[in-house]
Motif scaffolding. Structure first.
Motif, mmCIF file in Angstrom:
data_model
loop_
_atom_site.group_PDB
_atom_site.id
_atom_site.type_symbol
_atom_site.label_atom_id
_atom_site.label_comp_id
_atom_site.label_asym_id
_atom_site.label_seq_id
_atom_site.Cartn_x
_atom_site.Cartn_y
_atom_site.Cartn_z
ATOM 1 N N SER A 191 0.866 -1.182 0.000
ATOM 2 C CA SER A 191 0.000 0.000 0.000
ATOM 3 C C SER A 191 0.900 1.229 0.000
ATOM 4 O O SER A 191 2.123 1.117 0.166
ATOM 5 N N VAL A 192 0.271 2.378 -0.132
ATOM 6 C CA VAL A 192 1.034 3.634 -0.072
ATOM 7 C C VAL A 192 1.766 3.712 1.264
ATOM 8 O O VAL A 192 2.950 4.055 1.339
ATOM 9 N N GLU A 193 1.063 3.337 2.324
ATOM 10 C CA GLU A 193 1.653 3.411 3.673
ATOM 11 C C GLU A 193 2.894 2.530 3.771
ATOM 12 O O GLU A 193 3.903 2.914 4.365
ATOM 13 N N LYS A 194 2.804 1.330 3.205
ATOM 14 C CA LYS A 194 3.946 0.409 3.313
ATOM 15 C C LYS A 194 5.159 0.931 2.531
ATOM 16 O O LYS A 194 6.294 0.803 2.983
ATOM 17 N N ILE A 195 4.887 1.511 1.384
ATOM 18 C CA ILE A 195 6.006 2.054 0.592
ATOM 19 C C ILE A 195 6.649 3.213 1.357
ATOM 20 O O ILE A 195 7.871 3.332 1.444
ATOM 21 N N MET A 196 5.800 4.042 1.961
ATOM 22 C CA MET A 196 6.317 5.183 2.718
ATOM 23 C C MET A 196 7.069 4.717 3.969
ATOM 24 O O MET A 196 8.044 5.339 4.391
ATOM 25 N N LYS A 197 6.599 3.618 4.551
ATOM 26 C CA LYS A 197 7.274 3.102 5.739
ATOM 27 C C LYS A 197 8.675 2.604 5.377
ATOM 28 O O LYS A 197 9.622 2.776 6.149
ATOM 29 N N LEU A 198 8.782 2.004 4.220
ATOM 30 C CA LEU A 198 10.101 1.554 3.773
ATOM 31 C C LEU A 198 11.014 2.768 3.581
ATOM 32 O O LEU A 198 12.194 2.732 3.963
ATOM 33 N N ALA A 199 10.438 3.841 3.025
ATOM 34 C CA ALA A 199 11.227 5.072 2.859
ATOM 35 C C ALA A 199 11.683 5.586 4.232
ATOM 36 O O ALA A 199 12.834 6.024 4.404
ATOM 37 N N ASP A 200 10.803 5.507 5.227
ATOM 38 C CA ASP A 200 11.165 5.940 6.585
ATOM 39 C C ASP A 200 12.335 5.118 7.124
ATOM 40 O O ASP A 200 13.238 5.639 7.766
ATOM 41 N N TRP A 201 12.288 3.794 6.864
ATOM 42 C CA TRP A 201 13.362 2.921 7.341
ATOM 43 C C TRP A 201 14.684 3.258 6.640
ATOM 44 O O TRP A 201 15.739 3.223 7.269
ATOM 45 N N VAL A 202 14.621 3.583 5.378
ATOM 46 C CA VAL A 202 15.848 3.955 4.657
ATOM 47 C C VAL A 202 16.443 5.200 5.305
ATOM 48 O O VAL A 202 17.651 5.280 5.571
ATOM 49 N N ARG A 203 15.570 6.151 5.606
ATOM 50 C CA ARG A 203 16.022 7.387 6.238
ATOM 51 C C ARG A 203 16.615 7.099 7.622
ATOM 52 O O ARG A 203 17.646 7.646 7.998
ATOM 53 N N LYS A 204 15.929 6.192 8.330
ATOM 54 C CA LYS A 204 16.343 5.850 9.698
ATOM 55 C C LYS A 204 17.733 5.191 9.713
ATOM 56 O O LYS A 204 18.535 5.438 10.611
ATOM 57 N N LEU A 205 18.016 4.379 8.710
ATOM 58 C CA LEU A 205 19.284 3.643 8.689
ATOM 59 C C LEU A 205 20.395 4.387 7.946
ATOM 60 O O LEU A 205 21.498 3.868 7.801
ATOM 61 N N LYS A 206 20.070 5.580 7.481
ATOM 62 C CA LYS A 206 21.072 6.359 6.730
ATOM 63 C C LYS A 206 22.361 6.513 7.558
ATOM 64 O O LYS A 206 22.320 6.883 8.727
#
Lengths: 302, 211
Positions: B180-195
């Motif tokens: 879903s849109v939410e899941k794709i955005m959550k993955l983006a959040d995780w990418v940002r978090k692990l930067k």
């Protein structure tokens, strides 16, 4: 599918290959006056194809696709042969049927589309070679006409089985010797246009594809008549230059030679009475539309 | 549970379908990593890590999101673009994220341009040409995604992630389901978090996709 659905997501538009961007930005879908003159500028009209260089069938394909009056709501039914190599490059719905089955598939399809989309105009156009139409699929072809199925059947007549190396077909001319038919054809070319007329087709044309404007006219007539009245049949000469020993640039001349008044592809047309009436109505409406457009353009410039 | 693990290839010309090796699909709320059922949270973390480790992390959006056939598709496309932008922001110099479309599934004649698109019938060409070592499928019809994921596993060393809107994909190395849109955005959040916390594979001997 309708043309409203052929839209690229805005956020991903820039990454789409240019072919698709052009298809959306400058396709002729939905334009009432689309025609063969759009060839070369509209992506959906086969920019590239996988047929032999100079193949008259590729010309025929382009003219037909440019002439469909309602491409976004048209389904083409094809059969095995050179035409099936082109369909992946065509932005019109198509079904690849078993060899010879195309008119049976199209019958079911047309009926199903009428039930599923009662408020929309959906056209079905069969496009197959002479082997599929006249030999192996003759039963399905004729039965569809007897039942008065409302779709157009187009036969690409190259007078032999070209795709498999040159075997004899029912539409081959008498005496012709092909690579895989060394004895020569012993009987006359099957007179399918006449059979079509007697089988109930309301519009029958036998011609070559040397003149794009003529192909456009017959395709539009055939589709409109099939939509409103009943079956229509077009037999188009698309010679296989490889199988008749011609060079790439000689296909057009071969067609011109074969359409002379005494030749087998001299233009022949049959129009039933109801079809004549429909064509007259359509011509009147077209005239009105053009006059209105002209008037509108005049007002805009004034 | 099967001992078989869905790992980056090349597994050879015809890798077995992971399902035939006993790999099962996750239930709602779960994901799988290398064929082992895992929580979605763990999968987000692992997918983000793989993206940040890769030299050429790539997203392959399919027709279901490339074409705005409904409002949801257009929103997913926006989320994918955001994920891609996040990736670009979070990678280190030397890493080059890509966004390559799979507009349709027809065989392409006379040829595919691997720099601008991917086709499920020969996805390895795009992977090899661009040296893609981690990719995510999103908006690809399941049958075509399965075909493609198997070919990639068979012929390349690329790590595959499936962001599937249906039940997930056994043949991906990591698969979400019910995208879903939410899941794709959550993955983006995780990418940002692990930067900055993940070391890219830039100097590794196995950098880039091999064949």
């Amino acid at each position: 599918m309708s043309k409203e659905k052929i839209k690229i997501s805005e956020d991903l538009f820039d990454i789409m290959p240019s072919d698709y961007q052009d298809l959306v930005k400058s396709s002729t879908y939905g334009k009432e006056d689309r025609g063969w003159k759009d060839i070369g500028t509209s992506k959906e009209l086969i920019e590239q194809h996988s047929l032999c260089a100079g193949c008259p069938e590729s010309m025929a394909f382009r003219y037909i696709l440019a002439s469909l009056p309602n491409p976004e709501d048209t389904v083409m039914v094809g059969s095995t042969g050179c035409t099936s190599l082109v369909f992946p490059m065509v932005a019109v719905h198509n079904i690849h049927s078993l060899f010879g089955n195309q008119n049976a598939i199209a019958s079911g399809l047309k009926r199903a589309l009428s039930v599923r989309f009662p408020d929309r105009t959906k056209d079905v156009v069969v496009l197959a070679g002479d082997g599929a139409t006249v030999d192996i699929g003759l039963d399905m072809t004729l039965q569809a006409w007897f039942r008065q199925e409302k779709f157009t059947t187009i036969c690409f007549d190259n007078e032999l089985y070209a795709n498999t190396g040159g075997q004899e077909s029912g539409l081959m001319q008498k005496g012709f010797v092909a690579k895989m038919a060394p004895v020569g054809k012993l009987f006359e070319k099957v007179r399918l246009p006449e059979i079509a007329r007697e089988s109930g087709c309301h519009y029958v044309v036998n011609c070559t594809v040397s003149k794009p404007s003529l192909v456009e006219k017959v395709i539009r007539n055939a589709v409109h008549i099939a939509r409103e009245i009943g079956p229509t049949y077009l037999q188009l000469y698309t010679p296989c230059i490889l199988e008749i020993g011609k060079n790439s640039m000689e296909g057009l001349q071969e067609m011109r030679d074969s359409e002379k008044p005494t030749e087998r592809f001299a233009y022949k047309e049959y129009v039933s009475e109801p079809a004549k009436q429909l064509l007259a109505e359509l011509a009147a409406k077209d005239k009105e539309r053009k006059a209105a457009a002209k008037q509108l353009a005049g007002q805009a410039t004034a | 549970m099967s001992d078989y693990r869905v790992l980056p290839g090349p597994e050879h010309f015809l890798p077995p379908a992971a399902a035939s090796m006993g790999i099962r699909l996750p239930n709602p709320g779960e994901a799988h990593i290398n064929g082992v059922i895992a929580s979605e949270e763990k999968a987000y973390e692992e997918a983000a890590k793989q993206f940040l480790m890769a030299k050429v992390p790539t997203i392959f959006p399919g027709p279901l999101v490339l074409w705005a056939w409904n409002e949801k598709a257009a929103k997913k496309a926006a989320a994918i673009r955001q994920l891609y932008n996040t990736l670009k922001e979070c990678v280190q110099p030397g890493q080059s994220p890509m966004l390559i479309p799979m507009p349709d599934y027809r065989p392409k004649y006379p040829k595919i341009d691997p720099e601008v698109e991917i086709n499920p019938n020969h996805p390895n060409l795009t992977i090899w040409h661009n040296k893609i070592d981690c990719c995510m499928f999103v908006g690809v019809h399941c049958h075509q995604a399965n075909l493609s994921l198997k070919i990639i596993r068979g012929g390349t060393s690329c790590y595959t992630i499936a962001m599937c809107a249906q039940a997930g994909h056994e043949d991906a190395m990591l698969s979400f389901r019910d995208a879903s849109v939410e899941k794709i955005m959550k993955l983006a959040d995780w990418v940002r978090k692990l930067k900055g916390t993940v070391q890219p594979r830039l100097t590794s001997a196995k950098s880039g996709a091999s064949n």
